[in-house]
Write a protein that holds these residues in place. Structure first.
Motif, PDB file in Angstrom:
ATOM      1  N   GLU A  53      49.446  28.850  25.988  1.00  0.00           N
ATOM      2  CA  GLU A  53      49.886  28.073  27.148  1.00  0.00           C
ATOM      3  C   GLU A  53      50.627  26.810  26.718  1.00  0.00           C
ATOM      4  O   GLU A  53      50.386  26.275  25.634  1.00  0.00           O
ATOM      5  N   SER A  54      51.479  26.327  27.600  1.00  0.00           N
ATOM      6  CA  SER A  54      52.164  25.062  27.395  1.00  0.00           C
ATOM      7  C   SER A  54      52.551  24.492  28.759  1.00  0.00           C
ATOM      8  O   SER A  54      52.456  25.189  29.778  1.00  0.00           O
ATOM      9  N   GLY A  55      52.977  23.229  28.748  1.00  0.00           N
ATOM     10  CA  GLY A  55      53.473  22.624  29.971  1.00  0.00           C
ATOM     11  C   GLY A  55      52.518  21.676  30.669  1.00  0.00           C
ATOM     12  O   GLY A  55      52.874  21.051  31.667  1.00  0.00           O
ATOM     13  N   GLY A  56      51.304  21.563  30.148  1.00  0.00           N
ATOM     14  CA  GLY A  56      50.366  20.626  30.750  1.00  0.00           C
ATOM     15  C   GLY A  56      50.752  19.186  30.451  1.00  0.00           C
ATOM     16  O   GLY A  56      51.661  18.915  29.669  1.00  0.00           O
ATOM     17  N   GLY A  57      50.041  18.268  31.111  1.00  0.00           N
ATOM     18  CA  GLY A  57      50.304  16.863  30.872  1.00  0.00           C
ATOM     19  C   GLY A  57      49.719  16.005  31.969  1.00  0.00           C
ATOM     20  O   GLY A  57      48.903  16.449  32.771  1.00  0.00           O
ATOM     21  N   LEU A  58      50.155  14.761  31.979  1.00  0.00           N
ATOM     22  CA  LEU A  58      49.711  13.768  32.964  1.00  0.00           C
ATOM     23  C   LEU A  58      50.770  13.663  34.055  1.00  0.00           C
ATOM     24  O   LEU A  58      51.966  13.482  33.746  1.00  0.00           O
ATOM     25  N   VAL A  59      50.339  13.766  35.291  1.00  0.00           N
ATOM     26  CA  VAL A  59      51.265  13.675  36.415  1.00  0.00           C
ATOM     27  C   VAL A  59      50.605  12.896  37.536  1.00  0.00           C
ATOM     28  O   VAL A  59      49.377  12.920  37.678  1.00  0.00           O
ATOM     29  N   GLN A  60      51.390  12.205  38.304  1.00  0.00           N
ATOM     30  CA  GLN A  60      50.867  11.434  39.430  1.00  0.00           C
ATOM     31  C   GLN A  60      50.556  12.364  40.606  1.00  0.00           C
ATOM     32  O   GLN A  60      51.164  13.435  40.741  1.00  0.00           O
ATOM     33  N   PRO A  61      49.640  11.950  41.455  1.00  0.00           N
ATOM     34  CA  PRO A  61      49.374  12.740  42.676  1.00  0.00           C
ATOM     35  C   PRO A  61      50.650  12.971  43.455  1.00  0.00           C
ATOM     36  O   PRO A  61      51.474  12.054  43.602  1.00  0.00           O
ATOM     37  N   GLY A  62      50.811  14.201  43.941  1.00  0.00           N
ATOM     38  CA  GLY A  62      52.025  14.581  44.647  1.00  0.00           C
ATOM     39  C   GLY A  62      53.107  15.130  43.749  1.00  0.00           C
ATOM     40  O   GLY A  62      54.115  15.664  44.246  1.00  0.00           O
ATOM     41  N   GLY A  63      52.924  15.025  42.456  1.00  0.00           N
ATOM     42  CA  GLY A  63      53.923  15.497  41.511  1.00  0.00           C
ATOM     43  C   GLY A  63      53.830  16.988  41.244  1.00  0.00           C
ATOM     44  O   GLY A  63      53.016  17.703  41.852  1.00  0.00           O
ATOM     45  N   SER A  64      54.662  17.452  40.319  1.00  0.00           N
ATOM     46  CA  SER A  64      54.746  18.873  39.992  1.00  0.00           C
ATOM     47  C   SER A  64      54.691  19.087  38.490  1.00  0.00           C
ATOM     48  O   SER A  64      55.088  18.212  37.709  1.00  0.00           O
ATOM     49  N   LEU A  65      54.212  20.255  38.119  1.00  0.00           N
ATOM     50  CA  LEU A  65      54.240  20.723  36.740  1.00  0.00           C
ATOM     51  C   LEU A  65      54.487  22.217  36.748  1.00  0.00           C
ATOM     52  O   LEU A  65      54.086  22.911  37.698  1.00  0.00           O
ATOM     53  N   ARG A  66      55.101  22.711  35.697  1.00  0.00           N
ATOM     54  CA  ARG A  66      55.201  24.152  35.507  1.00  0.00           C
ATOM     55  C   ARG A  66      54.551  24.526  34.186  1.00  0.00           C
ATOM     56  O   ARG A  66      54.997  24.079  33.122  1.00  0.00           O
ATOM     57  N   LEU A  67      53.523  25.325  34.286  1.00  0.00           N
ATOM     58  CA  LEU A  67      52.854  25.839  33.102  1.00  0.00           C
ATOM     59  C   LEU A  67      53.509  27.146  32.676  1.00  0.00           C
ATOM     60  O   LEU A  67      53.947  27.933  33.516  1.00  0.00           O
ATOM     61  N   SER A  68      53.543  27.354  31.377  1.00  0.00           N
ATOM     62  CA  SER A  68      54.045  28.600  30.820  1.00  0.00           C
ATOM     63  C   SER A  68      52.977  29.216  29.932  1.00  0.00           C
ATOM     64  O   SER A  68      52.154  28.508  29.345  1.00  0.00           O
ATOM     65  N   CYS A  69      53.025  30.524  29.834  1.00  0.00           N
ATOM     66  CA  CYS A  69      52.119  31.250  28.943  1.00  0.00           C
ATOM     67  C   CYS A  69      52.954  32.284  28.209  1.00  0.00           C
ATOM     68  O   CYS A  69      53.435  33.243  28.818  1.00  0.00           O
ATOM     69  N   ALA A  70      53.134  32.071  26.917  1.00  0.00           N
ATOM     70  CA  ALA A  70      53.898  32.999  26.093  1.00  0.00           C
ATOM     71  C   ALA A  70      52.959  34.039  25.501  1.00  0.00           C
ATOM     72  O   ALA A  70      51.922  33.691  24.903  1.00  0.00           O
ATOM     73  N   ALA A  71      53.313  35.295  25.666  1.00  0.00           N
ATOM     74  CA  ALA A  71      52.483  36.396  25.184  1.00  0.00           C
ATOM     75  C   ALA A  71      53.151  37.098  24.017  1.00  0.00           C
ATOM     76  O   ALA A  71      54.332  37.459  24.100  1.00  0.00           O
ATOM     77  N   SER A  72      52.410  37.279  22.949  1.00  0.00           N
ATOM     78  CA  SER A  72      52.918  38.070  21.836  1.00  0.00           C
ATOM     79  C   SER A  72      52.336  39.475  21.931  1.00  0.00           C
ATOM     80  O   SER A  72      51.372  39.712  22.639  1.00  0.00           O
ATOM     81  N   GLY A  73      52.912  40.379  21.199  1.00  0.00           N
ATOM     82  CA  GLY A  73      52.461  41.755  21.294  1.00  0.00           C
ATOM     83  C   GLY A  73      53.379  42.557  22.187  1.00  0.00           C
ATOM     84  O   GLY A  73      54.261  42.009  22.842  1.00  0.00           O
ATOM     85  N   ARG A  74      53.131  43.829  22.250  1.00  0.00           N
ATOM     86  CA  ARG A  74      54.003  44.716  23.001  1.00  0.00           C
ATOM     87  C   ARG A  74      53.451  45.002  24.386  1.00  0.00           C
ATOM     88  O   ARG A  74      52.309  44.725  24.686  1.00  0.00           O
ATOM     89  N   ALA A  75      54.305  45.550  25.210  1.00  0.00           N
ATOM     90  CA  ALA A  75      53.901  46.055  26.524  1.00  0.00           C
ATOM     91  C   ALA A  75      53.374  44.965  27.444  1.00  0.00           C
ATOM     92  O   ALA A  75      52.405  45.192  28.184  1.00  0.00           O
ATOM     93  N   PHE A  76      54.002  43.796  27.418  1.00  0.00           N
ATOM     94  CA  PHE A  76      53.577  42.708  28.307  1.00  0.00           C
ATOM     95  C   PHE A  76      53.553  43.172  29.752  1.00  0.00           C
ATOM     96  O   PHE A  76      52.687  42.779  30.534  1.00  0.00           O
TER      97      PHE A  76
END
Length: 125
Positions: A6-29
């Protein structure tokens, strides 16, 4: 087998936005049902959202409906969680999870086979 980061976490103010990502390795995602869970200090790991391997409907916890959007890009082996209108109670470690060909039990942690290491989301002014 699949490895999740996972990536994309952090500190954000109330009302704000974040987008988390999850990179998967391996086949057949594309054959894996994917989910997001979160865990706040001293609390159980709670379901946030899921997206089945077969496409179609997405599933959300009541706390996430209308604010969060789960999506996946099978060509990039990546899962996303767009989080808008964030609240202090959204503060938690967010985990990406996967289970191959899963068609039920999306909201149950035990239904998933693979987990990432988590990314911290803190909503605070």
């Amino acid at each position: 087998q699949v490895h999740l980061v996972e990536s994309g976490g952090g500190l954000v103010q109330p009302g704000g936005s974040l987008r988390l990502s999850c990179a998967a390795s391996g086949r057949a995602f594309g054959t894996y049902t994917m989910g997001w869970f979160r865990q706040a200090p001293g609390k159980e790991r709670d379901f946030v959202a899921a997206i089945p391997w077969s496409g179609g409907n997405t599933y959300y916890a009541d706390s996430a409906k209308g604010r969060f959007t789960i999506s996946r890009d099978n060509a990039k082996n990546t899962l996303y969680l767009q989080m808008n209108s964030l609240k202090p109670e959204d503060t938690a470690v967010y985990y990406c999870t996967a289970s191959q060909y899963k068609t039920y039990g999306y909201a149950t942690p035990g239904a998933y086979d693979y987990w990432g290491q988590g990314t911290q989301v803190t909503v605070s002014s």
